[in-house]
Design an enzyme around this catalytic site. Structure first.
Site, PDB file in Angstrom:
ATOM      1  CG  LEU A 136      -0.023  -4.912   0.187  1.00 10.15           C
ATOM      2  CD1 LEU A 136       0.092  -4.650   1.469  1.00 10.15           C
ATOM      3  CD2 LEU A 136       1.498  -4.059   0.201  1.00 10.15           C
TER       4      LEU A 136
ATOM      5  N   PRO B 294      -2.860 -12.555  -5.903  1.00  8.01           N
ATOM      6  CG  PRO B 294      -2.891 -15.120  -5.951  1.00  8.01           C
ATOM      7  CD  PRO B 294      -3.288 -13.947  -4.417  1.00  8.01           C
TER       8      PRO B 294
ATOM      9  N   GLY C 180      -2.575  -5.771  -6.709  1.00 10.92           N
ATOM     10  CA  GLY C 180      -0.875  -5.932  -6.830  1.00 10.92           C
ATOM     11  C   GLY C 180      -0.600  -4.223  -6.689  1.00 10.92           C
TER      12      GLY C 180
ATOM     13  CB  THR D  59      11.367 -10.999  -2.003  1.00  9.15           C
ATOM     14  OG1 THR D  59      10.420 -10.228  -3.167  1.00  9.15           O
ATOM     15  CG2 THR D  59      12.261 -11.097  -1.886  1.00  9.15           C
TER      16      THR D  59
ATOM     17  CD  GLN E  37      22.825  -1.747 -29.216  1.00  8.85           C
ATOM     18  OE1 GLN E  37      22.051  -2.912 -29.482  1.00  8.85           O
ATOM     19  NE2 GLN E  37      22.728  -1.742 -30.988  1.00  8.85           N
ATOM     20  CB  ILE E  38      28.224  -0.218 -24.830  1.00 11.38           C
ATOM     21  CG1 ILE E  38      27.672   0.555 -25.284  1.00 11.38           C
ATOM     22  CG2 ILE E  38      30.070  -0.085 -24.976  1.00 11.38           C
ATOM     23  CD1 ILE E  38      27.742   1.552 -23.266  1.00 11.38           C
TER      24      ILE E  38
ATOM     25  CD  GLU F 288      10.450  -3.262  -1.935  1.00  9.96           C
ATOM     26  OE1 GLU F 288      10.321  -1.804  -1.473  1.00  9.96           O
ATOM     27  OE2 GLU F 288      11.109  -3.832  -1.827  1.00  9.96           O
TER      28      GLU F 288
ATOM     29  CD  GLU G 155       3.680   2.206 -15.386  1.00  7.94           C
ATOM     30  OE1 GLU G 155       4.228   1.132 -14.221  1.00  7.94           O
ATOM     31  OE2 GLU G 155       4.178   2.156 -16.609  1.00  7.94           O
TER      32      GLU G 155
HETATM   33  N1  CAA Z   1       1.886   7.205   4.243  1.00  7.69           N
HETATM   34  C1  CAA Z   1       0.786   6.780   4.920  1.00  7.69           C
HETATM   35  N2  CAA Z   1       0.108   6.981   4.959  1.00  7.69           N
HETATM   36  C2  CAA Z   1      -0.209   6.457   3.827  1.00  7.69           C
HETATM   37  C3  CAA Z   1       0.600   6.151   2.436  1.00  7.69           C
HETATM   38  C4  CAA Z   1       2.011   6.942   2.628  1.00  7.69           C
HETATM   39  N3  CAA Z   1       3.005   6.781   1.963  1.00  7.69           N
HETATM   40  N4  CAA Z   1      -0.203   6.429   0.968  1.00  7.69           N
HETATM   41  C5  CAA Z   1      -1.501   5.763   1.560  1.00  7.69           C
HETATM   42  N5  CAA Z   1      -1.221   6.655   3.006  1.00  7.69           N
HETATM   43  C6  CAA Z   1      -2.642   6.492   3.500  1.00  7.69           C
HETATM   44  C7  CAA Z   1      -3.860   7.370   2.952  1.00  7.69           C
HETATM   45  O1  CAA Z   1      -3.180   8.755   3.760  1.00  7.69           O
HETATM   46  C8  CAA Z   1      -4.645   6.616   2.859  1.00  7.69           C
HETATM   47  O2  CAA Z   1      -5.383   7.292   4.086  1.00  7.69           O
HETATM   48  P1  CAA Z   1      -7.431   7.371   4.720  1.00  7.69           P
HETATM   49  O3  CAA Z   1      -6.803   6.524   5.332  1.00  7.69           O
HETATM   50  O4  CAA Z   1      -6.745   7.779   6.122  1.00  7.69           O
HETATM   51  O5  CAA Z   1      -7.619   8.211   3.839  1.00  7.69           O
HETATM   52  C9  CAA Z   1      -4.497   5.390   2.745  1.00  7.69           C
HETATM   53  O6  CAA Z   1      -3.470   5.096   2.863  1.00  7.69           O
HETATM   54  C10 CAA Z   1      -4.982   5.115   1.389  1.00  7.69           C
HETATM   55  O7  CAA Z   1      -3.817   6.272   0.542  1.00  7.69           O
HETATM   56  P2  CAA Z   1      -4.826   6.161  -0.954  1.00  7.69           P
HETATM   57  O8  CAA Z   1      -5.920   6.902  -0.944  1.00  7.69           O
HETATM   58  O9  CAA Z   1      -3.919   6.335  -1.233  1.00  7.69           O
HETATM   59  O10 CAA Z   1      -4.951   4.731  -1.941  1.00  7.69           O
HETATM   60  P3  CAA Z   1      -5.222   4.048  -3.148  1.00  7.69           P
HETATM   61  O11 CAA Z   1      -5.760   2.892  -3.141  1.00  7.69           O
HETATM   62  O12 CAA Z   1      -6.065   5.101  -3.764  1.00  7.69           O
HETATM   63  O13 CAA Z   1      -4.129   3.258  -3.443  1.00  7.69           O
HETATM   64  C11 CAA Z   1      -1.199   3.107  -3.640  1.00  7.69           C
HETATM   65  C12 CAA Z   1      -2.667   3.984  -3.070  1.00  7.69           C
HETATM   66  C13 CAA Z   1      -0.123   4.467  -3.537  1.00  7.69           C
HETATM   67  C14 CAA Z   1      -1.309   3.608  -4.994  1.00  7.69           C
HETATM   68  C15 CAA Z   1      -1.620   1.984  -2.763  1.00  7.69           C
HETATM   69  O14 CAA Z   1      -2.599   1.053  -3.049  1.00  7.69           O
HETATM   70  C16 CAA Z   1      -0.029   1.823  -3.618  1.00  7.69           C
HETATM   71  O15 CAA Z   1       1.233   1.948  -3.278  1.00  7.69           O
HETATM   72  N6  CAA Z   1       0.078   0.074  -5.022  1.00  7.69           N
HETATM   73  C17 CAA Z   1       1.939  -0.348  -5.126  1.00  7.69           C
HETATM   74  C18 CAA Z   1       1.947  -1.484  -3.788  1.00  7.69           C
HETATM   75  C19 CAA Z   1       2.326  -2.137  -4.001  1.00  7.69           C
HETATM   76  O16 CAA Z   1       3.889  -1.201  -4.591  1.00  7.69           O
HETATM   77  N7  CAA Z   1       3.460  -3.078  -3.898  1.00  7.69           N
HETATM   78  C20 CAA Z   1       4.046  -3.928  -3.965  1.00  7.69           C
HETATM   79  C21 CAA Z   1       4.267  -5.792  -2.385  1.00  7.69           C
HETATM   80  S1  CAA Z   1       6.215  -5.729  -1.726  1.00  7.69           S
HETATM   81  C22 CAA Z   1       6.882  -6.564  -3.266  1.00  7.69           C
HETATM   82  O17 CAA Z   1       6.507  -5.683  -3.995  1.00  7.69           O
HETATM   83  C23 CAA Z   1       7.312  -8.606  -2.979  1.00  7.69           C
HETATM   84  C24 CAA Z   1       8.401  -8.034  -2.112  1.00  7.69           C
HETATM   85  O18 CAA Z   1       8.240  -8.749  -1.649  1.00  7.69           O
HETATM   86  C25 CAA Z   1       8.933  -6.697  -2.270  1.00  7.69           C
END
Ligand code: CAA
Length: 389
Positions: free
Chosen positions: A129, A132, A135, A162, A344-345, A371, A375
């Site tokens: 997902l 650069p 995030g 990953t 620390q321990i 993931e 925050e």
């Molecule tokens: N389930 C279903 N739908 C969801 C949802 C969920 N958990 N979360 C959001 N949605 C839907 C919302 O209902 C909304 O739908 P509509 O378009 O119909 O309105 C849409 O998605 C957009 O949601 P938001 O308005 O809440 O979106 P946002 O831009 O404000 O942000 C966020 C949402 C929660 C901040 C999201 O961007 C997020 O989770 N960010 C973090 C990303 C992340 O975790 N990245 C890690 C990637 S993986 C990794 O780390 C690498 C690896 O290989 C392990």
């Protein structure tokens, strides 16, 4: 039924927990420090984890998985991570971020063709997902997929993948209609052996060093329409739903790391002496142990609760976003708290590579970041509670 009262476990749960515990002790414990040091990918143990059924625990048997439930998955993952979080990361991404997504959103052809091989552990699956410049704000990605007849052509650079350098199949999210913002994102199943796919910069990491993390690069990579996951524009929702499952995996990982650090600290406090007594008899150490234990047990309740919510969702279709985010937030911050106290321990020995405690400390940090950072979890939890989304 056994278990800790609140969460009764079946004999099947006990069996997979014991199998994972034995496997981790016998196969992973002897090599964990060496692979942490070299950063090499532990292909042999991961292959064996596939043979044990650990790489597709919730995938039905007809598709090559173990056909077990969400509780079985967190119990097994916790045990693997208690010995080595890097093996746990590879297992978690394979199970939750790849298999879960295909199982939930894939066509029958996709389940048979891609999920089977990944669930049985004969090849590795990944999820991509992040970019650069995108995030936490995942809806702002720049990489593009353009429809061309019965194909899509993919271009762009994704980061922090990953298993990126070793995966055979990756669920990749790209913009198909940038003007629609997050509603213009589409998901694809990428076969990394096709032309146009490349592995970019490998990330030298603080922890989980034996898991391979890299950028991946697409240059006119072509895939057929049948390799699109879900509908056009559905990608952002798929990414979020899949991350709900993934976050429970990371919470279980954090729980396992914290338990390992706590058990090492308890044993050390019982045997190490200073000023004529066991260090555990000093309140400065014993109160630390009390806080560590309490937070670990609270994490366990949240993690198992989230696993049950995920299992219920298979029948009801209800979201378990809140349960998953609360479990990840609390368990990852607990892992940091506990591993910090564990170093620390142990004093100087906690800082030495002769013991695994410093590795637990380094490995714990990523659980607060990937993931979804702590925050982002607070954002998700508070928005759900305030009814803002
Ligand atoms: N389930 C279903 N739908 C969801 C949802 C969920 N958990 N979360 C959001 N949605 C839907 C919302 O209902 C909304 O739908 P509509 O378009 O119909 O309105 C849409 O998605 C957009 O949601 P938001 O308005 O809440 O979106 P946002 O831009 O404000 O942000 C966020 C949402 C929660 C901040 C999201 O961007 C997020 O989770 N960010 C973090 C990303 C992340 O975790 N990245 C890690 C990637 S993986 C990794 O780390 C690498 C690896 O290989 C392990």
């Amino acid at each position: 039924m056994t278990g800790n009262g609140l969460f009764p476990l079946t004999s099947e749960h006990e069996m997979i927990r014991q199998a994972a515990r034995d496997f981790a002790q016998k196969e992973i414990a002897p090599i964990a420090a060496e692979f942490d040091e070299t950063g090499d990918f532990p292909s042999a143990t991961i292959r064996k984890m596939g043979e044990m059924g650990f790489m597709g625990i919730e995938v039905p048997e007809e598709y090559g998985g173990a056909g077990m439930d969400a509780m079985a998955y967190v119990l097994a993952l916790e045990e693997i991570c208690k010995v080595d979080a890097a093996h746990g990361t590879i297992m978690s991404v394979n199970n939750s971020l790849f298999c879960h997504g295909i199982l939930k959103f894939g066509s029958e052809m996709q389940k048979q063709k891609y999920m089977g091989a990944v669930a049985s552990g004969s090849v590795i699956g990944a999820y991509s997902l992040t970019e650069p410049m995108s995030g936490s704000d995942a809806g702002t990605m720049r990489s593009r997929a353009v429809r061309d007849g019965d194909d899509y052509v993919l271009n762009g650079r994704k980061s922090w993948v990953t298993s990126g350098p070793v995966a055979k199949y990756i669920v990749v999210f790209m913009m198909t209609q940038p003007e629609k913002k997050h509603r213009g994102v589409t998901a694809f199943i990428v076969d990394t052996s096709r032309p146009g796919f490349g592995v970019g910069k490998k990330e030298p990491k603080l922890g989980i060093r034996a898991s391979a993390t890299s950028e991946i690069v697409f240059e006119d990579y072509r895939l057929p329409v049948e390799d699109r996951l879900g509908e056009e524009g559905e990608g952002f929702k798929i990414a979020m739903v899949v991350l709900d499952a993934g976050r429970i995996g990371i919470a279980a990982q954090a729980l396992g790391i914290a338990e390992a650090a706590y058990e090492a600290s308890l044993a050390y406090a019982r045997e190490r002496e200073a000023f004529g007594q066991k260090i555990g008899e000093f309140q400065g150490i014993s109160f630390k142990l009390a806080d560590m234990k309490t937070r670990i047990e609270a994490s366990r309740l949240l993690v198992y609760n989230a696993a049950l919510a995920k299992e219920r969702s298979k029948q009801t279709g209800e979201r378990y976003t809140l349960e998953a985010s609360m479990a990840k937030l609390f368990a990852s911050e607990t892992a940091m708290f506990v591993t910090h106290a564990a170093v620390q321990i142990h004093g100087g020995m906690g800082y030495s590579k002769e013991l695994p405690v410093e590795r637990y400390f380094r490995d714990a940090k990523i659980t607060e970041i990937y993931e979804g950072t702590s925050e982002i979890q607070r954002l998700v939890i508070s928005r759900a509670e305030l009814g803002l989304r």
